[in-house]
Design an enzyme around this catalytic site. Structure first.
Site, short mmCIF file in Angstrom:
data_model
loop_
_atom_site.label_atom_id
_atom_site.label_comp_id
_atom_site.label_asym_id
_atom_site.label_seq_id
_atom_site.Cartn_x
_atom_site.Cartn_y
_atom_site.Cartn_z
N ARG A 107 -6.33 7.92 1.77
CA ARG A 107 -5.08 7.23 1.42
C ARG A 107 -5.38 5.75 1.23
O ARG A 107 -6.51 5.31 1.44
CB ARG A 107 -4.04 7.42 2.52
CG ARG A 107 -4.53 6.86 3.86
CD ARG A 107 -3.47 6.90 4.94
NE ARG A 107 -3.98 6.25 6.14
CZ ARG A 107 -3.27 6.03 7.23
NH1 ARG A 107 -2.02 6.38 7.28
NH2 ARG A 107 -3.79 5.43 8.28
N CYS A 111 -6.01 1.99 -7.37
CA CYS A 111 -6.30 0.78 -8.13
C CYS A 111 -4.99 0.01 -8.25
O CYS A 111 -3.97 0.58 -8.64
CB CYS A 111 -6.82 1.14 -9.52
SG CYS A 111 -6.76 -0.26 -10.66
N ASN A 145 2.52 1.69 2.29
CA ASN A 145 2.07 1.65 3.68
C ASN A 145 0.80 0.83 3.78
O ASN A 145 -0.19 1.10 3.09
CB ASN A 145 1.78 3.07 4.19
CG ASN A 145 1.68 3.13 5.70
OD1 ASN A 145 2.65 2.87 6.40
ND2 ASN A 145 0.50 3.41 6.21
N GLU A 146 0.87 -0.21 4.58
CA GLU A 146 -0.32 -1.02 4.89
C GLU A 146 -1.20 -1.29 3.67
O GLU A 146 -2.37 -0.88 3.62
CB GLU A 146 -1.14 -0.36 5.99
CG GLU A 146 -0.39 -0.31 7.31
CD GLU A 146 -1.25 0.15 8.48
OE1 GLU A 146 -2.28 0.82 8.26
OE2 GLU A 146 -0.88 -0.17 9.62
N CYS A 151 -10.17 -3.38 -5.60
CA CYS A 151 -10.71 -2.46 -6.59
C CYS A 151 -11.53 -3.25 -7.60
O CYS A 151 -11.17 -4.37 -7.96
CB CYS A 151 -9.56 -1.73 -7.28
SG CYS A 151 -10.10 -0.63 -8.61
N CYS A 156 -9.38 -4.10 -13.27
CA CYS A 156 -9.23 -5.15 -12.25
C CYS A 156 -10.11 -6.36 -12.58
O CYS A 156 -9.70 -7.51 -12.40
CB CYS A 156 -9.57 -4.60 -10.86
SG CYS A 156 -8.29 -3.46 -10.27
N GLU A 304 5.36 -0.14 13.72
CA GLU A 304 4.62 0.97 14.32
C GLU A 304 3.96 0.48 15.59
O GLU A 304 3.55 -0.68 15.67
CB GLU A 304 3.47 1.43 13.41
CG GLU A 304 3.84 2.19 12.18
CD GLU A 304 2.58 2.61 11.41
OE1 GLU A 304 1.51 2.77 12.02
OE2 GLU A 304 2.68 2.74 10.18
N GLU A 352 -5.15 12.70 12.71
CA GLU A 352 -4.46 11.89 13.72
C GLU A 352 -3.73 12.74 14.76
O GLU A 352 -2.78 12.28 15.38
CB GLU A 352 -3.51 10.89 13.04
CG GLU A 352 -4.28 9.91 12.17
CD GLU A 352 -3.60 8.57 11.98
OE1 GLU A 352 -4.12 7.57 12.50
OE2 GLU A 352 -2.54 8.53 11.32
N LYS A 353 -4.21 13.98 14.93
CA LYS A 353 -3.47 14.88 15.82
C LYS A 353 -3.53 14.49 17.29
O LYS A 353 -2.73 14.95 18.08
CB LYS A 353 -3.91 16.33 15.62
CG LYS A 353 -5.39 16.61 15.80
CD LYS A 353 -5.67 18.08 15.46
CE LYS A 353 -7.15 18.37 15.37
NZ LYS A 353 -7.85 17.61 14.31
N HIS A 355 -3.58 11.15 18.18
CA HIS A 355 -3.02 9.80 18.32
C HIS A 355 -1.70 9.89 19.07
O HIS A 355 -0.93 10.83 18.87
CB HIS A 355 -2.81 9.20 16.92
CG HIS A 355 -2.41 7.75 16.94
ND1 HIS A 355 -3.33 6.74 16.99
CD2 HIS A 355 -1.19 7.17 16.94
CE1 HIS A 355 -2.69 5.57 17.01
NE2 HIS A 355 -1.39 5.81 16.98
#
Ligand code: GLA
Ligand code: ZN
Length: 662
Positions: A107, A111, A145-146, A151, A156, A304, A352-353, A355
């Site tokens: 994730r 670009c 998200n974050e 790139c 670019c 978060e 992330e199970k 976390h």
């Protein structure tokens, strides 16, 4: 009025388990939550193949939440793409700085220039806005998200060249001069010759590295604005945020990004209990929250956090139960109007199970973590009118993103890590320990409201900043700076005529001839004029006092007998220069002395700090114990405490909090 209490909710994972989604609603209410952030990684669910949109699942979730009294922030899904999109349009995939084209997966790796990705994102955002614009549960947009990373694809690279042409007025001579390209024959004769910094090519033109980082920030913001366009058009009254990331404080420049969001929001993952002494993390986290609040000089959102452990660090410490409460309330104490977790329920599979989450794999409410979260829900209800309350800071620390970038590259005082951020935190420590509200600002902020400003290691600064500091001191401000300050301008060109830059030599009444870098086994001793002894580590500058008064001198090594702490009166103000890195107690003693008459402070037990937020009608003070010992504080005006006051005192257990209201 209420503080937001919620979590990232990713029910797409539980589509095959409708009973779990129903149970979620019961548990959310039981935990006292009033908000969920949804849709963050939902693209594959919402657009199963190109142009085939299906909002039925999201319709069901948004309605269910609302019916259960829970509002939602709706995310745009650009943080992760569906596989069909990467496969059909490979240009959306990122290219690394070595020119490798990434394949689909993970994730946060699109670009940021690709016209195809931009148009796909705009389209799905438009549909989300159209569909949910009248939903009474929608309280905010959570864009992507974050954002982060860079790139190096051809699109670019070309965008970078265009960005440079604009910055340097289409004049390659100008660029060659500012980048000092006559060194090592780096002169460009055509714009097309410029490739971004890469380990396979150019990394040594530091001014180019800086421009590349500025470009990456601008291009990220541009990508974000492209996402926001349909949201702003269709839902002009719904505020927009994007979640900033916990903190190296040297990636995308949030000091620049902040003006593009309606509310700053931050994902906070401090490593509680990883140091033996939790005040270390307490101080560092307070610094980052103060920076968050200062980005827009108004309350921010804790978007978060983990209620228990962080899964991606080598040692996974569980938050002690009191610390669950204290860490959540620390954000509120420093200006957050929310407490939110990642994530609501632990994933069954995926990376992330393990976390921390509000609901564990056991699935019920009878866990330490769930009960802690429910307790926090109660406390937040109790103090709901803290929402929008102000923090009145009269002290500030300057942390400058651009200077952090420039320092990373600088060779010549080259420790592996020059420790810029840590040095800022060390200066912040005194104020935090004494419960003095402190902003963490950029050089572009208004200086005039502060009684004292400290700008440790402000390596690079523009002439505008030089003048701002001068005017601030002239008008009566107290300004503290240190070694490695005012060496270069914003394009990393050294200031000629001696450091610190230009007129700052007059403001501080000193000039700085050279800097010695030390090994770990090295130290230099120091004596202040009142006879106290200290040690310097890492860095010592050889400075000369012109008009400044000497407050301490080196007493060992070749600089013995020369000044290392000075004070200069300039106009109505005072300018202090500290020429070395403190190896112990110096900064605490120094600030205690120079702020003696500036602030009213209450003496609290060691490891305990108090932060205050003010509404028009009330003052809330959060007294937090970051030490591992139980302490007692005075008991008047308590609105939250685990213990009942006795004889005018109340106990605060290790890592616990009490809240007072006046
Ligand atoms: C980040 C992300 C979340 C999740 C958490 C926990 O903050 O935004 O999606 O991955 O970290 O690791
Ligand atoms: Zn690209």
């Amino acid at each position: 009025m209420s503080l937001i209490y919620g979590a990232d909710y990713n029910p797409d994972q539980w589509k095959m388990h409708p009973e779990i989604i129903d149970e979620d609603m019961r548990l959310m209410k039981l935990a006292g939550m009033n908000e969920m952030t949804i849709g963050i990684f939902s693209w594959a669910e919402l657009e199963k193949s190109e142009g085939e949109y299906d909002f039925s699942f999201l319709d069901m979730i948004t309605d269910k939440l609302y019916e259960n009294g829970i509002n939602f922030m709706l995310a745009t899904p650009s943080g992760a793409r569906p596989a069909w999109l990467s496969h059909k349009y490979p240009e959306v995939l990122r290219t690394t700085d070595k020119g490798e084209k990434c394949t689909h997966g993970s994730r946060h790796n699109h670009c940021f220039t690709s016209p195809v990705y931009r148009s796909k994102v705009r389209e799905i955002n438009r549909r989300l806005a159209e569909r949910y614009k009248n939903h009474p549960g929608l309280i905010m947009w959570h864009v992507s998200n974050e954002y982060g990373g860079e790139c190096h694809c051809e699109l670019c690279k070309n965008a970078f060249r265009e960005w440079l042409k604009k910055k340097y007025d289409n004049d390659l001579e100008k660029l060659n001069y500012q980048w000092w390209n006559s060194f090592w024959s780096h002169t460009y004769t055509d714009w097309s010759q410029i490739d971004p910094p890469s380990p396979l090519g150019e990394t040594n033109v530091h001014a180019m590295n800086l421009d590349w980082k500025r470009f990456v920030t601008d291009q990220t913001i541009d990508f974000y604005e492209n996402e926001c366009a349909p949201l702003r058009e269709i839902t002009p009254n719904v505020p927009i945020t994007t979640n900033f990331q916990w903190p190296e404080l040297r990636g995308v420049n949030y000091q620049k990004f902040a003006s593009h969001v309606d509310t700053v929001s931050w994902d906070a993952y401090p490593m509680w209990h990883h140091d033996k002494d939790c005040t270390v993390q307490g101080n560092d986290t307070a610094f980052v929250y103060d920076l968050n609040r200062s980005l827009k000089h108004k309350p921010f959102l804790l978007m978060e956090s983990t209620p228990s452990c962080i899964s991606y660090v080598p040692v996974n410490k569980m938050k002690r139960t009191n610390m669950m409460i204290t860490s959540a309330l620390q954000a509120v104490a420093h200006g957050s109007d929310s407490v939110q977790y990642f994530q609501w329920r632990k994933s069954r599979g995926g990376c992330e199970k393990f976390h921390g989450a509000v609901v564990d794999h056991c699935g019920h409410e009878n866990t330490r973590v769930f009960k802690g979260c429910a307790d926090i829900g109660e406390i937040l209800k109790e103090i709901s009118d803290v929402q929008n309350a102000k923090t009145n800071a009269e002290a500030a620390i300057i942390y400058d993103w651009e200077s952090a970038w420039a320092l990373d590259d600088a060779a010549g005082f080259l420790l592996d890590n020059k420790g810029y951020r840590d040095e800022c935190v060390r200066h912040h420590k005194f104020f935090w320990e004494r419960s003095i509200a402190t902003d963490v600002i950029s050089p572009d902020d208004d200086f005039s409201k502060y009684k004292i400003i400290a700008a440790p290691m402000l390596y690079s600064m523009s002439e505008k900043t030089v003048e701002k500091i001068r005017a601030y001191v002239e008008n009566g401000g107290i300004f503290v700076t240190t070694y490695i300050t005012g060496y270069v301008n914003e394009n990393d060109l050294c200031y000629l005529g001696g450091f610190p830059a230009g007129v700052l030599k007059e403001v501080f009444g000193i000039w700085n001839e050279e800097i010695d870098t030390m090994y770990e086994w090295d130290s230099v001793s120091i004596k202040s004029i009142d006879g106290k002894e200290y040690t310097a580590k890492d860095y010592c500058e050889l400075i000369h006092a012109d008009t400044a008064e000497t407050l301490a001198e080196y007493t060992s090594d070749y600089m013995s007998g020369t000044p290392c702490v000075t004070c200069n009166s300039y106009g109505k103000g005072k300018a202090y220069y500290i020429a070395f890195r403190d190896g112990g107690q110096f900064l605490t003693d120094f600030y205690a002395k120079i702020t003696k008459d500036l602030f009213e402070t209450e003496t609290l037990p060691e490891g305990v700090t108090a932060m205050t937020r003010e509404t028009p009608d009330a003052k809330y003070t959060f007294i937090q114990n970051f030490s591992d010992k139980s302490v007692c504080v005075s008991a008047e005006n308590i609105v939250y405490s685990k213990h009942t006051p006795e004889n005018g005192k109340v106990e605060i257990e290790a890592f616990d909090t009490v809240i007072k209201k006046k």
